[in-house]
Write a protein that holds these residues in place. Structure first.
Motif, PDB file in Angstrom:
ATOM      1  N   GLU A  29       0.835  -1.205   0.000  1.00 42.98           N
ATOM      2  CA  GLU A  29       0.000   0.000   0.000  1.00 42.98           C
ATOM      3  C   GLU A  29       0.871   1.257   0.000  1.00 42.98           C
ATOM      4  N   LEU A  68     -10.155 -12.158   0.068  1.00 46.65           N
ATOM      5  CA  LEU A  68      -9.170 -11.147  -0.280  1.00 46.65           C
ATOM      6  C   LEU A  68      -8.612 -11.448  -1.662  1.00 46.65           C
ATOM      7  N   ILE A  69      -8.402 -10.395  -2.431  1.00 46.09           N
ATOM      8  CA  ILE A  69      -7.872 -10.613  -3.774  1.00 46.09           C
ATOM      9  C   ILE A  69      -6.606  -9.796  -3.978  1.00 46.09           C
ATOM     10  N   LEU A  83      -7.030  -1.363 -10.780  1.00 44.93           N
ATOM     11  CA  LEU A  83      -7.853  -2.320 -10.043  1.00 44.93           C
ATOM     12  C   LEU A  83      -8.619  -1.609  -8.945  1.00 44.93           C
ATOM     13  N   LEU A  84      -7.899  -0.742  -8.232  1.00 48.50           N
ATOM     14  CA  LEU A  84      -8.520  -0.051  -7.115  1.00 48.50           C
ATOM     15  C   LEU A  84      -9.574   0.930  -7.586  1.00 48.50           C
ATOM     16  N   SER A  87     -12.674  -0.766  -8.761  1.00 44.17           N
ATOM     17  CA  SER A  87     -13.501  -1.306  -7.687  1.00 44.17           C
ATOM     18  C   SER A  87     -14.426  -0.230  -7.133  1.00 44.17           C
TER      19      SER A  87
ATOM     20  N   GLY B   3      -7.200  -3.399   4.019  1.00 42.26           N
ATOM     21  CA  GLY B   3      -8.334  -2.902   3.247  1.00 42.26           C
ATOM     22  C   GLY B   3      -8.084  -2.567   1.806  1.00 42.26           C
ATOM     23  N   ILE B   4      -6.817  -2.347   1.448  1.00 42.99           N
ATOM     24  CA  ILE B   4      -6.582  -1.891   0.079  1.00 42.99           C
ATOM     25  C   ILE B   4      -6.985  -2.942  -0.947  1.00 42.99           C
ATOM     26  N   PHE B   5      -6.707  -4.198  -0.646  1.00 42.09           N
ATOM     27  CA  PHE B   5      -7.038  -5.220  -1.637  1.00 42.09           C
ATOM     28  C   PHE B   5      -8.412  -5.823  -1.425  1.00 42.09           C
ATOM     29  N   ARG B   7     -10.907  -4.248  -1.156  1.00 40.35           N
ATOM     30  CA  ARG B   7     -11.797  -3.473  -2.012  1.00 40.35           C
ATOM     31  C   ARG B   7     -11.953  -4.138  -3.367  1.00 40.35           C
ATOM     32  N   ILE B   8     -10.893  -4.815  -3.791  1.00 41.61           N
ATOM     33  CA  ILE B   8     -10.968  -5.460  -5.099  1.00 41.61           C
ATOM     34  C   ILE B   8     -11.976  -6.603  -5.105  1.00 41.61           C
ATOM     35  N   SER B   9     -12.073  -7.299  -3.989  1.00 44.45           N
ATOM     36  CA  SER B   9     -13.013  -8.417  -3.963  1.00 44.45           C
ATOM     37  C   SER B   9     -14.458  -7.928  -4.068  1.00 44.45           C
TER      38      SER B   9
END
Lengths: 94, 277
Positions: A29, A68-69, A83-84, A87, B3-5, B7-9
């Motif tokens: 991040e 989580l991805i 990606l962000l 979303s 939390g950053i990733f 959000r992708i889900s």
């Protein structure tokens, strides 16, 4: 919890490993926020490697949501930002 | 998590809910989403085929370039044999340009091959997921209770929806790489067409070949001239009759056109041709 690495598949991760992942995720991040491409590559690689070694691969014929991805290993800053931002729009990328 | 990733889900779940809200009866939803999955699987397979096609095209181009490099090496050797170092140097300079192109192409080719493998794996994974979904769909249908079915469909479908998004991304990346390669391939085609790189099929001759051929033909001509000069003093008188003999031969077919007197005119024509001599 189940973690997906984009382009690679899903891994099942024990709860006690998650703290480690959190630390690595913070580095990713930071790299995204400071816009440091090399730092992002290193941090992302470490994070994904941790998932791959600590996690159990989820079989292909098992249907489960990921909690989580994570982006693919060779993602660039632009990719991750995209990606962000996508979303936020609630669109499926690709 | 930070939390950053996560959000992708959210992306995938939003998509799932959209797809599922369209249907009221969960059993209908099952069939609908299975249909959609089959369509997507089809699309993924086409994607894999597209990437493979591009990879083959790049391979073809690499082969052409290596033929090109070989040809330039031969030209350089030939140029040296006839003592034209400048031509040889030019050919070698061009060859290094071609080799540069080749190594660039090979690096990208390896990258593309990696993408293709990833895509193939992703497509196999998706196939397994779709198969699993089909089995699960029938189970859910059999033990149908609206609320429970809806929940389980949501779970199953968002699992597979993620996979689709995942594979979708893989396809997009492979397509991007393919486009890069195609742009490069197009540029090489243009270079070949413009003659900056010469055509390895040999249909058009580049300037080095032309100059080498000119050198070869010039020396041939010199040899021929020398030979002719050597035989010249005695030969000048004998050549003439052979040349004037030709009009006589051409005159022969003409008389029969007159028709009625053909047998008569033919004997007359021959002495006439003889008179010319």
């Amino acid at each position: 919890m189940i973690v997906r690495i984009l382009g690679e598949g899903q891994w099942r991760i024990e709860q006690d490993v998650v703290a480690d992942l959190n630390r690595l995720d913070d580095q990713v991040e930071d790299a995204v926020q400071t816009g440091d491409e090399a730092e992002l590559a290193t941090a992302l690689h470490a994070l994904l490697e941790e998932v791959r070694t600590q996690g159990q691969p989820v079989p292909d014929d098992e249907l489960s949501d990921s909690d989580l991805i994570l982006p693919a290993a060779d993602s660039t800053l632009v990719d991750v930002r995209e990606l962000l931002s996508s979303s936020d729009q609630g669109l499926i990328p690709g | 998590m930070s939390g950053i990733f996560s959000r992708i889900s959210m992306i995938f779940r939003a998509k799932t809910d959209q797809a599922l809200d369209k249907m009221e009866d969960p059993r209908q939803t099952l069939d609908y989403s299975y249909q959609r999955q089959l369509e997507l699987l089809q699309k993924v397979r086409r994607g894999v085929a597209d990437v493979a096609t591009s990879r083959k095209r790049v391979e073809l181009q690499a082969t052409q370039l290596s033929t090109q490099a070989d040809k330039l090496t031969q030209q350089a050797q030939k140029a040296l044999e006839v003592g034209r170092e400048d031509l040889a140097r030019e050919a070698l300079t061009r060859r290094s340009g071609v080799q540069q192109q080749m190594s660039d192409l090979q690096a990208q080719h390896a990258q593309l091959q990696g993408e293709e493998e990833k895509l193939t794996r992703a497509s196999q994974r998706l196939q397994a997921k779709v198969d699993a979904f089909r089995t699960k769909k029938e189970t859910i249908k059999a033990s149908y209770s609206a609320a429970e079915a809806q929940t389980r469909i949501n779970e199953a479908f968002s699992g597979i929806s993620e996979e689709m998004g995942d594979v979708g991304l893989a396809i997009q990346r492979a397509e991007d790489k393919t486009q890069q390669m195609q742009a490069r391939a197009g540029a090489i085609d243009e270079l070949l067409a413009s003659g900056a790189l010469d055509d390895p099929t040999g249909t058009a001759k580049d300037d080095i070949t032309l100059e080498l051929e000119q050198l070869a033909s010039t020396s041939d001509v010199e040899d021929e001239l020398a030979r002719m000069r050597a035989s010249l003093p005695s030969g000048s008188g004998g050549a003439q009759p052979a040349i004037t003999g030709q009009p006589a031969g051409q005159a022969q077919p003409v008389p029969p056109v007159q028709g009625y007197a053909a047998p008569q005119t033919q004997p007359e024509a021959q002495p006439g041709a003889g008179d010319l001599r």
